[in-house]
Scaffold this motif. Structure first.
Motif, PDB file in Angstrom:
ATOM      1  N   ARG A 186       8.643  -5.070 -27.908  1.00  0.00           N
ATOM      2  CA  ARG A 186       8.539  -4.863 -26.458  1.00  0.00           C
ATOM      3  C   ARG A 186       9.921  -4.915 -25.804  1.00  0.00           C
ATOM      4  NH1 ARG A 186       5.070  -3.224 -28.768  1.00  0.00           N
ATOM      5  NH2 ARG A 186       2.988  -4.100 -28.988  1.00  0.00           N
ATOM      6  N   SER A 187      10.811  -5.749 -26.338  1.00  0.00           N
ATOM      7  CA  SER A 187      12.183  -5.775 -25.834  1.00  0.00           C
ATOM      8  C   SER A 187      12.853  -4.423 -26.055  1.00  0.00           C
ATOM      9  CB  SER A 187      12.994  -6.863 -26.547  1.00  0.00           C
ATOM     10  OG  SER A 187      12.454  -8.140 -26.334  1.00  0.00           O
ATOM     11  N   ILE A 188      12.719  -3.911 -27.262  1.00  0.00           N
ATOM     12  CA  ILE A 188      13.301  -2.610 -27.591  1.00  0.00           C
ATOM     13  C   ILE A 188      12.693  -1.529 -26.704  1.00  0.00           C
ATOM     14  CG2 ILE A 188      13.494  -0.865 -29.414  1.00  0.00           C
ATOM     15  CD1 ILE A 188      13.382  -3.313 -31.414  1.00  0.00           C
ATOM     16  N   ALA A 189      11.377  -1.590 -26.525  1.00  0.00           N
ATOM     17  CA  ALA A 189      10.697  -0.598 -25.694  1.00  0.00           C
ATOM     18  C   ALA A 189      11.171  -0.664 -24.253  1.00  0.00           C
ATOM     19  CB  ALA A 189       9.184  -0.812 -25.763  1.00  0.00           C
ATOM     20  N   ALA A 190      11.413  -1.873 -23.741  1.00  0.00           N
ATOM     21  CA  ALA A 190      11.894  -2.017 -22.364  1.00  0.00           C
ATOM     22  C   ALA A 190      13.260  -1.361 -22.202  1.00  0.00           C
ATOM     23  CB  ALA A 190      11.958  -3.492 -21.984  1.00  0.00           C
ATOM     24  N   VAL A 191      14.130  -1.544 -23.181  1.00  0.00           N
ATOM     25  CA  VAL A 191      15.460  -0.939 -23.111  1.00  0.00           C
ATOM     26  C   VAL A 191      15.357   0.583 -23.193  1.00  0.00           C
ATOM     27  CG1 VAL A 191      17.695  -0.760 -24.261  1.00  0.00           C
ATOM     28  CG2 VAL A 191      16.599  -2.988 -24.013  1.00  0.00           C
ATOM     29  N   LEU A 192      14.518   1.082 -24.088  1.00  0.00           N
ATOM     30  CA  LEU A 192      14.330   2.530 -24.185  1.00  0.00           C
ATOM     31  C   LEU A 192      13.771   3.108 -22.887  1.00  0.00           C
ATOM     32  CD1 LEU A 192      12.816   2.806 -27.772  1.00  0.00           C
ATOM     33  CD2 LEU A 192      15.037   3.682 -27.037  1.00  0.00           C
ATOM     34  N   THR A 193      12.810   2.407 -22.295  1.00  0.00           N
ATOM     35  CA  THR A 193      12.244   2.869 -21.033  1.00  0.00           C
ATOM     36  C   THR A 193      13.305   2.873 -19.942  1.00  0.00           C
ATOM     37  OG1 THR A 193      10.081   1.991 -21.664  1.00  0.00           O
ATOM     38  CG2 THR A 193      10.414   2.493 -19.335  1.00  0.00           C
ATOM     39  N   GLY A 194      14.163   1.853 -19.950  1.00  0.00           N
ATOM     40  CA  GLY A 194      15.264   1.825 -18.995  1.00  0.00           C
ATOM     41  C   GLY A 194      16.193   3.014 -19.172  1.00  0.00           C
TER      42      GLY A 194
END
Length: 339
Positions: free
Chosen positions: A168-176
């Motif tokens: 989810r951390s990785i996904a948050a950065v990708l979404t950003g």
């Protein structure tokens, strides 16, 4: 049936497991979620009071980081799961009452909680007494999703909760990254290339140098030892790890061109962001839908103890309790970009 869940979270692996359970539950019901986090008043502690007196900026960062990290990862999980959500947080030394008041404030019709059970010491504020208080005072239904101390697969659940939290951390950065790029294209403005480089550097520093190697050294290796059924998928996942490194390097190259004023670089940045995001989403989905369930079936309790020990020995540099100051600043900027 229930339409709006208040999901109470703490910042332990159980909290991330609760996120996963609640998103699946809400999706099945067609419900939406308000994720809620209550934290004790740091200023009321001796250490917090001293920090507040000496450095108010550091105090604010220290008190806000766990709350923002929990809620940002929860919101990302809901977004991935296609569940509408909002977030709320409060500083309170009375978490049960704070949870109930939040549910009333947001007009929720179900409280969704988990309990650490009878665990000695402080294992997060959402321990058995909080759940027990909620059951006593709540004027709406309470769903206790799990009780950690009764869990016969506790190490497996804790380990996979940590891995899911890192996803989810990785996904948050990708979404950003995607939202920064999209905003620039929609507004006709130049995206914040420096921030995008910081995000890409996080992806290089954490997933590629720590998260992926531990997946291969522990989960993948142990699963191969227990069964050959999933070797082809594991081979593919390891190839994808290498591919992600290549795609991150490509993103850095296009961002450098953009930063130097290359007129054609904007489209290249968009393409690089989309290729990287697509590859990582596909990769995490394959792990979570195929390999992690297989690991649950085949790994032994002793195996899971090893996996949990390995993954609990490190901290996500962006979402940990005490990241270095550049990571704090990056975290705050990602949170702002995703609002």
């Amino acid at each position: 049936m229930y339409k709006h869940l208040l999901v109470a979270l703490d910042d332990t692996p159980l909290g991330m497991a609760t996120v996963t359970q609640s998103v699946s539950f809400a999706r099945a019901l067609g419900a939406r979620i308000t994720f809620f986090h209550a934290a004790p008043d740091l200023a009321a502690t001796g250490e917090g009071s001293m920090l507040h007196s000496l450095d108010r900026q550091a105090f604010t960062a220290e008190s806000d980081m766990p709350r923002h990290a929990v809620l940002l990862k929860a919101a990302t999980a809901a977004r991935i799961g296609g569940v509408e959500c909002s977030t709320d947080a409060l500083v309170s030394d009375h978490p049960a009452q704070a949870i109930l008041e939040a549910a009333q404030r947001h007009a929720c019709d179900l409280l969704f909680v988990s309990s650490h059970g009878r665990v000695p010491g402080l294992r997060g504020w959402l321990h058995s007494s909080v759940t027990r208080q909620l059951l006593q005072i709540a004027n709406l239904p309470v769903h206790v999703a799990s009780i950690e101390s009764n869990d016969e697969q506790a190490d497996a659940n804790r380990a996979l909760a940590i891995v899911a939290g890192e996803h989810r951390s990785i996904a948050a950065v990708l979404t950003g990254l995607q939202q920064l790029d999209r905003a620039g294209r929609i507004d006709g403005t130049i995206p914040d290339v420096a921030l995008m480089r910081q995000m890409a550097d996080y992806l290089r520093q954490f997933p590629t140098r720590l998260h992926h190697p531990k997946e291969e050294a522990f989960i993948f290796r142990l699963l191969r030892q227990r069964t050959s059924e999933h070797n082809a998928v594991l081979d593919e996942l390891e190839r994808q790890h290498v591919l992600e490194n290549t795609l991150i390097d490509a993103l850095f190259t296009t961002l450098a061109r953009h930063g130097h004023g290359d007129a054609d670089a904007a489209e290249a940045v968009t393409a690089a962001v989309q290729r990287l995001s697509g590859a990582v989403w596909e990769h995490m989905s394959l792990e979570e839908t195929v390999i992690f369930p297989a690991a649950r079936r085949h790994l032994t309790s002793a195996d899971w103890s090893v996996v949990y020990k390995a993954f609990s020995a490190h901290h996500d540099p962006l979402f940990s309790h005490s990241p270095e100051m550049p990571m704090r600043q990056l975290f705050a900027r990602i949170a702002t970009a995703l609002q």
